[in-house]
Design a protein around this motif. Structure first.
Motif, PDB file in Angstrom:
ATOM      1  N   ALA A   1       0.827  -1.209   0.000  1.00 38.22           N
ATOM      2  CA  ALA A   1       0.000   0.000   0.000  1.00 38.22           C
ATOM      3  C   ALA A   1       0.861   1.258   0.000  1.00 38.22           C
ATOM      4  O   ALA A   1       0.595   2.214  -0.743  1.00 38.22           O
ATOM      5  N   MET A   2       1.904   1.276   0.822  1.00 38.27           N
ATOM      6  CA  MET A   2       2.780   2.441   0.872  1.00 38.27           C
ATOM      7  C   MET A   2       3.446   2.687  -0.473  1.00 38.27           C
ATOM      8  O   MET A   2       3.597   3.840  -0.915  1.00 38.27           O
ATOM      9  N   HIS A   3       3.838   1.625  -1.150  1.00 40.02           N
ATOM     10  CA  HIS A   3       4.443   1.765  -2.472  1.00 40.02           C
ATOM     11  C   HIS A   3       3.502   2.485  -3.436  1.00 40.02           C
ATOM     12  O   HIS A   3       3.908   3.405  -4.162  1.00 40.02           O
ATOM     13  N   THR A   4       2.229   2.101  -3.443  1.00 38.42           N
ATOM     14  CA  THR A   4       1.285   2.729  -4.374  1.00 38.42           C
ATOM     15  C   THR A   4       1.072   4.205  -4.045  1.00 38.42           C
ATOM     16  O   THR A   4       0.978   5.046  -4.947  1.00 38.42           O
ATOM     17  N   VAL A   5       1.013   4.523  -2.763  1.00 35.85           N
ATOM     18  CA  VAL A   5       0.761   5.907  -2.356  1.00 35.85           C
ATOM     19  C   VAL A   5       1.960   6.798  -2.662  1.00 35.85           C
ATOM     20  O   VAL A   5       1.807   7.931  -3.139  1.00 35.85           O
TER      21      VAL A   5
ATOM     22  N   ASN B   1      -7.649  13.121  -8.545  1.00 30.50           N
ATOM     23  CA  ASN B   1      -6.255  13.311  -8.937  1.00 30.50           C
ATOM     24  C   ASN B   1      -5.476  12.011  -9.088  1.00 30.50           C
ATOM     25  O   ASN B   1      -4.516  11.940  -9.857  1.00 30.50           O
ATOM     26  N   VAL B   2      -5.862  10.995  -8.313  1.00 33.02           N
ATOM     27  CA  VAL B   2      -5.091   9.753  -8.234  1.00 33.02           C
ATOM     28  C   VAL B   2      -6.054   8.576  -8.238  1.00 33.02           C
ATOM     29  O   VAL B   2      -7.145   8.668  -7.663  1.00 33.02           O
ATOM     30  N   ALA B   3      -5.642   7.481  -8.877  1.00 24.54           N
ATOM     31  CA  ALA B   3      -6.400   6.226  -8.780  1.00 24.54           C
ATOM     32  C   ALA B   3      -5.430   5.095  -8.490  1.00 24.54           C
ATOM     33  O   ALA B   3      -4.379   4.988  -9.133  1.00 24.54           O
ATOM     34  N   ILE B   4      -5.783   4.262  -7.514  1.00 22.77           N
ATOM     35  CA  ILE B   4      -4.958   3.118  -7.136  1.00 22.77           C
ATOM     36  C   ILE B   4      -5.832   1.869  -7.190  1.00 22.77           C
ATOM     37  O   ILE B   4      -6.839   1.777  -6.491  1.00 22.77           O
TER      38      ILE B   4
ATOM     39  N   ARG C   1      -1.997   9.966 -16.238  1.00 26.13           N
ATOM     40  CA  ARG C   1      -1.883   8.509 -16.128  1.00 26.13           C
ATOM     41  C   ARG C   1      -0.676   8.077 -15.300  1.00 26.13           C
ATOM     42  O   ARG C   1      -0.604   6.917 -14.887  1.00 26.13           O
ATOM     43  N   GLN C   2       0.240   8.974 -15.040  1.00 31.03           N
ATOM     44  CA  GLN C   2       1.345   8.654 -14.142  1.00 31.03           C
ATOM     45  C   GLN C   2       0.947   8.772 -12.677  1.00 31.03           C
ATOM     46  O   GLN C   2       1.769   8.553 -11.784  1.00 31.03           O
ATOM     47  N   ARG C   3      -0.314   9.098 -12.441  1.00 34.80           N
ATOM     48  CA  ARG C   3      -0.852   9.076 -11.082  1.00 34.80           C
ATOM     49  C   ARG C   3      -1.962   8.024 -10.957  1.00 34.80           C
ATOM     50  O   ARG C   3      -2.788   8.078 -10.068  1.00 34.80           O
ATOM     51  N   ILE C   4      -1.928   7.061 -11.878  1.00 30.98           N
ATOM     52  CA  ILE C   4      -2.804   5.893 -11.819  1.00 30.98           C
ATOM     53  C   ILE C   4      -1.904   4.672 -11.694  1.00 30.98           C
ATOM     54  O   ILE C   4      -0.961   4.504 -12.472  1.00 30.98           O
ATOM     55  N   ALA C   5      -2.180   3.818 -10.723  1.00 33.39           N
ATOM     56  CA  ALA C   5      -1.334   2.644 -10.498  1.00 33.39           C
ATOM     57  C   ALA C   5      -2.181   1.408 -10.282  1.00 33.39           C
ATOM     58  O   ALA C   5      -3.285   1.477  -9.740  1.00 33.39           O
ATOM     59  N   THR C   6      -1.632   0.263 -10.694  1.00 30.50           N
ATOM     60  CA  THR C   6      -2.275  -1.021 -10.418  1.00 30.50           C
ATOM     61  C   THR C   6      -1.242  -1.985  -9.858  1.00 30.50           C
ATOM     62  O   THR C   6      -0.068  -1.944 -10.243  1.00 30.50           O
TER      63      THR C   6
ATOM     64  N   LEU D   1       2.942  -1.713 -10.558  1.00 27.77           N
ATOM     65  CA  LEU D   1       3.732  -1.788  -9.329  1.00 27.77           C
ATOM     66  C   LEU D   1       3.673  -3.184  -8.722  1.00 27.77           C
ATOM     67  O   LEU D   1       2.619  -3.809  -8.693  1.00 27.77           O
ATOM     68  N   GLY D   2       4.806  -3.657  -8.222  1.00 27.98           N
ATOM     69  CA  GLY D   2       4.828  -4.937  -7.523  1.00 27.98           C
ATOM     70  C   GLY D   2       5.636  -5.987  -8.243  1.00 27.98           C
ATOM     71  O   GLY D   2       6.703  -5.705  -8.795  1.00 27.98           O
ATOM     72  N   ASN D   3       5.109  -7.212  -8.292  1.00 25.69           N
ATOM     73  CA  ASN D   3       5.862  -8.353  -8.822  1.00 25.69           C
ATOM     74  C   ASN D   3       5.374  -8.837 -10.175  1.00 25.69           C
ATOM     75  O   ASN D   3       5.808  -9.887 -10.643  1.00 25.69           O
ATOM     76  N   GLY D   4       4.491  -8.103 -10.818  1.00 25.91           N
ATOM     77  CA  GLY D   4       3.961  -8.539 -12.102  1.00 25.91           C
ATOM     78  C   GLY D   4       4.897  -8.253 -13.243  1.00 25.91           C
ATOM     79  O   GLY D   4       5.919  -7.562 -13.088  1.00 25.91           O
ATOM     80  N   PRO D   5       4.579  -8.745 -14.431  1.00 23.78           N
ATOM     81  CA  PRO D   5       5.430  -8.523 -15.608  1.00 23.78           C
ATOM     82  C   PRO D   5       5.534  -7.038 -15.940  1.00 23.78           C
ATOM     83  O   PRO D   5       4.536  -6.348 -16.061  1.00 23.78           O
ATOM     84  N   GLY D   6       6.765  -6.556 -16.046  1.00 25.01           N
ATOM     85  CA  GLY D   6       7.008  -5.165 -16.383  1.00 25.01           C
ATOM     86  C   GLY D   6       6.772  -4.193 -15.255  1.00 25.01           C
ATOM     87  O   GLY D   6       6.811  -2.980 -15.458  1.00 25.01           O
ATOM     88  N   ALA D   7       6.543  -4.698 -14.040  1.00 22.92           N
ATOM     89  CA  ALA D   7       6.193  -3.820 -12.921  1.00 22.92           C
ATOM     90  C   ALA D   7       7.431  -3.322 -12.188  1.00 22.92           C
ATOM     91  O   ALA D   7       8.473  -3.976 -12.155  1.00 22.92           O
TER      92      ALA D   7
END
Length: 312
Positions: free
Chosen positions: A129-133, A208-211, A230-235, A250-256
């Motif tokens: 969660a902290m990573h996304t924020v 402003n942001v979507a997570i 779109r640089q303030r939208i993360a999945t 973000l995280g462990n997915g392909p290209g993340a």
């Protein structure tokens, strides 16, 4: 004698069993930890159900990534942690155990205000969660849309964003709307008409942001419709569709982006938020270590609201 959970084959929770597993002595930079609580996460059952592959050389497979417990011993070159200290650790490989050896760098001191159950479930979802924020630069005055806001990661995102001065709109099933109100989010139901409901909840202010913590096309399409940058939208889940939309993966997915440094620094920040009364872990169920298969069945069936924790 110490016991630990292993998966002896690939399959469902029936492949899990308890074995005798002495952890050994801590080496340089390591701690011997008596585990009082271990968090249960979807990645745990994905590791043996085949979601991450079925390499037979990985069997038998130890499970668990986060734990809270009492330090029984310290190895050479460990500073700031002593036997008897209460700590929380992530990543703590093989955390489903009564005793484990972990890297000292994985541990932070557990504050007395934080009970064992909540401590055991804090860090894995918390650092995600902290990573996304941090990656989306959430700050004072922002309106943040959180998809899956009542889930383990989503509820942490809500609380961390609120602590940073943002207003939060969260998607969840109607059954979880009261919980979202309790943690400071404006709840909206997912499903057809989501974009219109989000805009109504924003009361004319820009989002402003979507997570996104759920990975559905609905969540991502709604996000790009209501957030201009779109640089303030993360999945952390919808990697294939997200890549096509050119949003943050973000995280462990392909290209993340794994966010290694952000996640490392997040552990103490999460503890500080708990001490300040700005972050709470929602524990949905606890199980003894011997009932690990029962816990995983509940998780796979989606029958638990909140974090599941094993108590060795």
């Amino acid at each position: 004698m110490s016991r630990a959970v292993v998966a002896t084959a690939f399959g469902g929770p029936e492949v899990l069993s308890l074995i005798d597993a002495e952890p050994g002595s801590p080496g340089p930079g390591q701690l011997l930890l008596e585990v009082r609580a271990a968090g249960v996460n979807a990645s745990d059952w994905k590791s043996y159900t085949g979601a991450y592959g079925t390499d037979p050389s990985s069997l038998p497979m130890r499970l668990g990534h986060e734990a809270a417990g009492v330090v029984l011993g310290v190895g050479p070159d460990v500073e700031g942690i002593s036997p008897g200290d209460e700590v929380i650790a992530y990543r703590a490989a093989g955390a489903y155990a009564e005793r484990i050896v972990i890297r000292a760098a994985a541990a932070v001191h557990k504050p007395p205000i934080l009970g064992w159950e909540k401590a055991g479930g804090l860090l894995l979802t918390g650092v995600t969660a902290m990573h996304t924020v941090v990656a989306t630069k959430v700050g004072p005055g922002d309106t943040v849309l959180v998809h899956g806001a009542a889930g383990g990661v989503g509820s942490m995102v809500v609380q961390i964003a609120r602590a940073r001065g943002a207003r939060v709109i969260g998607t969840a099933s109607i059954a979880n709307h009261e919980y979202l109100l309790d943690v400071g989010a404006t709840p909206v139901a997912y499903g057809p008409g989501l974009e219109a409901r989000v805009r109504a909840a924003a009361h004319g202010r820009p989002v402003n942001v979507a997570i996104d913590t759920v990975g559905t096309n609905e969540a991502l399409d709604c996000s790009v419709a209501v957030v201009a940058d779109r640089q303030r939208i993360a999945t952390i889940a919808g990697f294939a569709h997200g890549a096509g939309l050119h949003i943050l993966l973000l995280g462990n997915g392909p290209g993340a982006d794994p966010g290694t440094e952000i996640r490392r620094a997040a552990k103490q920040k999460l503890v500080d938020l708990v001490v300040a009364g700005k972050l709470n872990v929602r524990v949905g169920a606890t199980y003894p270590l011997a009932d690990v298969a029962k816990a995983h069945r509940a998780g796979l069936d989606g029958h638990v609201d909140g974090k599941m924790v094993l108590l060795p």
